[in-house]
Design a protein around this motif. Structure first.
Motif, short mmCIF file in Angstrom:
data_model
loop_
_atom_site.label_atom_id
_atom_site.label_comp_id
_atom_site.label_asym_id
_atom_site.label_seq_id
_atom_site.Cartn_x
_atom_site.Cartn_y
_atom_site.Cartn_z
N ALA A 1 0.82 -1.20 0.00
CA ALA A 1 0.00 0.00 0.00
C ALA A 1 0.86 1.26 0.00
CB ALA A 1 -0.93 0.00 1.21
N TYR A 2 1.95 1.25 0.78
CA TYR A 2 2.86 2.39 0.77
C TYR A 2 3.49 2.57 -0.62
CZ TYR A 2 2.83 3.19 5.83
OH TYR A 2 2.47 3.51 7.11
N TYR A 3 3.86 1.47 -1.23
CA TYR A 3 4.43 1.53 -2.58
C TYR A 3 3.43 2.15 -3.55
CZ TYR A 3 5.16 -0.15 -7.31
OH TYR A 3 5.25 -0.23 -8.68
N SER B 1 10.64 -0.31 -5.36
CA SER B 1 10.54 0.99 -4.69
C SER B 1 11.79 1.82 -4.95
CB SER B 1 10.32 0.80 -3.19
OG SER B 1 9.05 0.24 -2.92
N TYR B 2 12.94 1.18 -4.97
CA TYR B 2 14.16 1.90 -5.36
C TYR B 2 14.12 2.25 -6.84
CZ TYR B 2 16.69 1.03 -0.97
OH TYR B 2 17.11 1.03 0.33
N TYR B 3 13.70 1.29 -7.66
CA TYR B 3 13.73 1.45 -9.11
C TYR B 3 12.90 2.66 -9.56
CZ TYR B 3 13.31 0.20 -14.06
OH TYR B 3 13.34 0.22 -15.44
N GLU B 4 11.75 2.86 -8.95
CA GLU B 4 10.88 3.95 -9.38
C GLU B 4 11.34 5.31 -8.88
OE1 GLU B 4 6.72 3.29 -9.00
OE2 GLU B 4 6.80 1.34 -9.98
N GLN B 5 12.41 5.34 -8.12
CA GLN B 5 12.99 6.61 -7.69
C GLN B 5 14.18 7.02 -8.54
OE1 GLN B 5 13.06 7.31 -3.19
NE2 GLN B 5 12.86 5.07 -3.26
N ILE B 6 14.52 6.22 -9.53
CA ILE B 6 15.66 6.55 -10.40
C ILE B 6 15.39 7.87 -11.11
CG2 ILE B 6 16.92 5.86 -12.47
CD1 ILE B 6 16.58 2.97 -11.59
N THR B 7 16.37 8.74 -11.07
CA THR B 7 16.24 10.06 -11.70
C THR B 7 17.11 10.13 -12.95
OG1 THR B 7 18.02 10.89 -10.27
CG2 THR B 7 15.76 11.19 -9.51
N GLY B 8 17.05 11.26 -13.63
CA GLY B 8 17.81 11.45 -14.85
C GLY B 8 19.30 11.37 -14.61
N VAL B 9 20.05 11.10 -15.68
CA VAL B 9 21.50 10.91 -15.54
C VAL B 9 22.21 12.17 -15.10
CG1 VAL B 9 21.59 9.01 -17.20
CG2 VAL B 9 21.85 11.37 -18.01
N ASP C 1 10.03 5.10 0.84
CA ASP C 1 10.84 4.81 2.02
C ASP C 1 10.06 3.95 3.01
OD1 ASP C 1 12.91 6.26 0.96
OD2 ASP C 1 12.51 8.08 2.14
N GLN C 2 8.79 4.29 3.21
CA GLN C 2 7.96 3.49 4.13
C GLN C 2 7.73 2.09 3.58
OE1 GLN C 2 7.43 6.69 3.22
NE2 GLN C 2 6.04 7.73 4.64
N ALA C 3 7.57 1.99 2.26
CA ALA C 3 7.39 0.67 1.65
C ALA C 3 8.61 -0.21 1.87
CB ALA C 3 7.11 0.83 0.15
N ILE C 4 9.79 0.37 1.70
CA ILE C 4 11.04 -0.38 1.88
C ILE C 4 11.19 -0.81 3.33
CG2 ILE C 4 13.56 -0.16 1.85
CD1 ILE C 4 13.13 1.74 -0.60
N LEU C 5 10.94 0.10 4.26
CA LEU C 5 11.07 -0.22 5.68
C LEU C 5 10.10 -1.33 6.09
CD1 LEU C 5 11.49 3.35 7.24
CD2 LEU C 5 13.22 1.55 7.10
N ALA C 6 8.86 -1.23 5.61
CA ALA C 6 7.87 -2.25 5.96
C ALA C 6 8.26 -3.62 5.40
CB ALA C 6 6.49 -1.84 5.44
N ALA C 7 8.74 -3.64 4.17
CA ALA C 7 9.15 -4.90 3.55
C ALA C 7 10.37 -5.49 4.25
CB ALA C 7 9.43 -4.69 2.06
N GLU C 8 11.33 -4.64 4.59
CA GLU C 8 12.53 -5.12 5.28
C GLU C 8 12.17 -5.69 6.66
OE1 GLU C 8 16.03 -2.25 3.41
OE2 GLU C 8 15.01 -1.64 5.25
N ARG C 9 11.25 -5.05 7.34
CA ARG C 9 10.83 -5.54 8.65
C ARG C 9 10.12 -6.89 8.51
NH1 ARG C 9 6.51 -4.83 12.37
NH2 ARG C 9 7.28 -4.88 14.52
#
Length: 275
Positions: free
Chosen positions: A85-87, A122-130, A93-101
């Motif tokens: 749901a956070y994702y 969740s990391y992948y969708e935060q990728i920014t321009g080069v 960040d919340q999605a990653i923390l919840a999954a890691e826990r």
């Protein structure tokens, strides 16, 4: 934001959650009556919010399931659903923390591969321009590679592998951008070092032909003809129809040179180590 989560993965998770709700209706004796609300009520409300795409409310609801009923059979499922749901609400960040826990508390759970997938995506969708810092791109690559390595035969790994290729191309693009900047500033050694990273570390990306051409250009500018000829020869052998090879050949021709491999060149060694 358009989500990359494929429909099969999403539907499988929702269906699994719904099945637990239906089965839970027969287990009312397991509800901790001293809690403020019954666990099934909390879970059903969170799931309803999720199905209505009210993701923030869903995440809060699933978190409440765990808070009020940490030892219930519902708690572990609520944790991974909270991450999902956070994702969906772009709270990565919340999605990653919840999954890691969830992974830490339930390492043997059948949903662990999916939790790893949520972390990676969740990391992948935060990728920014080069043009910007690529720390999150490297984090995405690490998470995707971990998923593929640990769960190679899952549908999550197959999707992750496609994203690994795109992530590597992105990192190579960053090296190319910096290398071009140095080349334009006549800082040829610094430029070569960046293009070398592409040739040695990102050989399967779309940037390799240009990297070899830029190496040819930089070495010619330094007067190091053997390395320039080698870069052009490797480029011509592996990408004979590339416009970058035509440009490299023209550069050599203007200097009365021809592509020729130098066997002890780092370029030759790097290419042979891959192919």
């Amino acid at each position: 934001m358009v989500k990359f989560l494929n429909s099969t993965v999403r539907n499988a998770l929702i269906i699994g959650a719904t099945a637990i709700v239906l089965l839970g209706g027969c287990s009312s004796d397991e509800v901790d009556t001293y809690q403020e609300q019954p666990v099934q009520k909390l879970y059903n409300e969170a799931l309803a919010a999720l199905n209505n795409e009210e993701y923030a409310a869903a995440a809060k609801g699933f978190d409440e399931v765990e808070r009020q009923h940490p030892y219930s059979i519902w708690s572990s499922k609520a944790q991974v659903m909270s991450s999902f749901a956070y994702y969906q609400s772009n709270k990565y960040d919340q999605a990653i923390l919840a999954a890691e826990r969830f992974i830490e508390l339930h390492p043997g759970n059948k949903d662990v591969p999916y939790a790893y997938y949520l972390i990676a995506i969740s990391y992948y969708e935060q990728i920014t321009g080069v043009g910007r810092d690529q720390k999150v791109t490297r984090q995405a690559l690490d998470a995707l590679q971990t998923l593929v390595r640990r769960f190679p035969n899952t549908e999550y790994a197959r999707d992750a592998q496609l994203k690994i290729d795109l992530t590597l191309d992105h990192l190579a693009g960053k090296e190319m951008e910096i290398g071009r900047y140095y080349l334009k500033a006549n800082k040829y050694i610094a430029a070569i070092n960046r293009f070398r990273q592409v040739v040695e570390r990102y050989q399967t990306t779309s940037h390799v032909p240009e990297a070899l051409h830029r190496i040819t250009e930089a070495y010619l500018s330094l007067g190091i003809e053997d390395e320039a000829k080698t870069a052009a020869a490797v480029l011509g052998y592996n990408f004979p129809g590339s416009e970058w090879y035509q440009d490299s050949y023209a550069l050599l021709d203007d200097n009365y040179l021809r592509p020729e491999v130098k066997e002890d060149s780092w370029i030759t060694k790097a290419w042979k180590s891959v192919f």
